[in-house]
Scaffold this active site. Structure first.
Site, PDB file in Angstrom:
ATOM      1  CB  ILE A   1     -25.677 -11.873 -16.014  1.00  0.00           C
ATOM      2  CG1 ILE A   1     -24.617 -10.873 -16.512  1.00  0.00           C
ATOM      3  CG2 ILE A   1     -25.658 -13.137 -16.879  1.00  0.00           C
ATOM      4  CD1 ILE A   1     -23.193 -11.344 -16.354  1.00  0.00           C
TER       5      ILE A   1
ATOM      6  CB  THR B   1     -15.442   2.083   5.507  1.00  0.00           C
ATOM      7  OG1 THR B   1     -14.656   3.273   5.700  1.00  0.00           O
ATOM      8  CG2 THR B   1     -16.313   1.841   6.735  1.00  0.00           C
ATOM      9  CB  SER B   2     -14.391   1.418   0.426  1.00  0.00           C
ATOM     10  OG  SER B   2     -14.602   0.057   0.121  1.00  0.00           O
TER      11      SER B   2
ATOM     12  N   GLY C   1     -15.690   3.215  15.772  1.00  0.00           N
ATOM     13  CA  GLY C   1     -15.526   2.211  14.729  1.00  0.00           C
ATOM     14  C   GLY C   1     -14.194   2.447  14.052  1.00  0.00           C
TER      15      GLY C   1
ATOM     16  CD  GLU D   1     -10.107  -6.735   9.887  1.00  0.00           C
ATOM     17  OE1 GLU D   1      -9.140  -5.983   9.661  1.00  0.00           O
ATOM     18  OE2 GLU D   1     -10.142  -7.534  10.829  1.00  0.00           O
TER      19      GLU D   1
END
Length: 408
Positions: free
Chosen positions: A362, A390-391, A135, A388
């Site tokens: 909310i 990962t963080s 990946g 695209e």
């Protein structure tokens, strides 16, 4: 070179309003149904084709916008409508860009029209890169492409995963290893034409979010494609591999990975998708807070709610600024010296995940039900921090860029 500006011109505003109208009138009313069905929304794609949104011409016009704002503007509006349906509409673009970036003029003219079909018979395409064990670590790719010189054919074997439109596509673009000793620099891309024996859909994934977008494995079992299906041609590939081998001898491992550089330039588009989803959830929450009354007054009068909305709007605007800056830099050839592409994707993705969660809070119990769209938006937003890159990978890219360490 176009100057960076935050003001859309009249033509861009017209396109934005047109896309917003399509998202509001066609995509949104269909969103809940196709999310529940977990199927490709062919009727919506066909409507997009009829009006000219689902076409190479439209995306090419946005891509070549010298301000760089065409693509992020389009992505934001479509994904404001619904992430799953929007990804079904734009997913073919991943494969088309792969051909545009690496193919010859003949390959571009032959294959891209077959990816889209026409308004009466729409088609989709798939870009197949990720694998079960490859990946983020693209160097671990195992799908192989071996050249059969006697027949001028390439033989592909392997398994791809997480492929948008995988198995249902008319045309598949497959990334495979042609030289196992060069790591990610030994990869090449191939067109697999419609009906090619040996290509089959594997598992179709039942996903947490973006459920209107088809995601599946693609199995390649002795798939034979003509030599003409190697994107760029064999002569260009041989030259590229020879350069990579020479650089490896000279310490080429310190040369920045070209694939990673390409991803860096494409990530602002994903950031724009995330901005669209975040904005949609924020608007639902804002409208709800203005009309929902508790203790004799609208809940927006309570600081606990009002401050959340203030933070949501601030984060969305900041994310858009980062996305637009990176998009302008990419179109105008400005180097990402601080990994600005990854910055935009990281911040926008995390913003979408947070803002959609705040929107549920909310709305309270209503937000947790499928009677309101923020529940779906929250599920959809999770993908932005994953695909695209990962963080965590974005942070790694940014940190290594700042430190001057090569990105492998």
């Amino acid at each position: 070179m176009a100057e960076f500006t935050m003001e859309l011109n009249d033509e861009q505003k017209e396109v934005r309003d047109w896309l917003h109208g399509f998202a509001a009138d066609v995509i949104r009313p269909a969103a809940a149904e196709w999310d529940e069905r977990e199927e490709t929304p062919w009727p919506v794609i066909q409507e997009a084709a009829k009006v000219g949104i689902y076409s190479l011409d439209f995306y090419a016009q946005q891509y070549f916008d010298p301000t760089g704002l065409g693509i992020p503007m389009a992505m934001e509006e479509l994904f404001w409508g619904d992430a799953g349906i929007a990804l079904s509409i734009v997913g073919t673009g991943l494969a088309a860009v792969g051909v545009l970036a690496n193919g010859t003029e003949e390959q571009i003219g032959t294959w891209i029209p077959q990816m889209y079909g026409d308004a009466n018979d729409v088609k989709v395409a798939a870009f197949c890169s990720s694998e079960p064990d490859a990946g983020s670590d693209v160097a671990s790719m195992r799908t192989r492409a071996v050249y059969d010189e006697a027949k001028d054919e390439w033989v592909l074997n392997g398994t791809k995963t997480w492929a948008t439109n995988g198995g249902i596509a008319n045309v598949h673009v497959v990334v495979a290893v042609v030289d196992t000793e060069l790591g990610s620099k030994g990869h090449a891309s191939f067109i697999v034409p419609p009906g090619t024996p040996g290509l089959a859909q594997g598992q179709k994934f039942k996903k947490h979010g973006i459920r209107a977008s088809h995601t599946a494995e693609v199995i390649l079992d002795n798939v034979r494609v003509p030599g003409s299906c190697l994107l760029g041609g064999k002569e260009k590939l041989d030259e590229r591999l020879a350069r990579a081998r020479e650089k490896a001898k000279q310490g080429g491992e310190r040369v920045k990975n070209a694939a990673m550089a390409t991803f860096e330039a494409s990530r602002p588009a994903v950031g724009a998708m995330a901005v669209g989803t975040a904005r949609a959830a924020y608007e639902v929450a804002l409208d709800y807070a203005k009309t929902r009354e508790q203790f004799g007054r609208p809940i927006i009068d309570n600081q606990g709610v009002a401050f959340q909305l203030a933070d949501m709007r601030t984060s969305i605007d900041a994310a858009r600024l980062l996305v637009w800056r990176a998009s302008w830099m990419a179109v105008n050839g400005r180097p990402f010296t601080a990994a600005e592409g990854s910055m935009s994707k990281l911040f926008a993705s995390e913003t979408a995940k947070k803002v959609t969660g705040q929107a549920i809070q909310i709305l309270g119990g209503n937000g947790y039900t499928r009677e309101y769209p923020v529940e779906r938006m929250h599920r959809d937003a999770a993908i932005y921090t994953i695909f695209e890159g990962t963080s965590e990978i974005q942070r790694l890219v940014i940190a290594r860029t700042l430190a001057g360490v090569p990105i492998r």
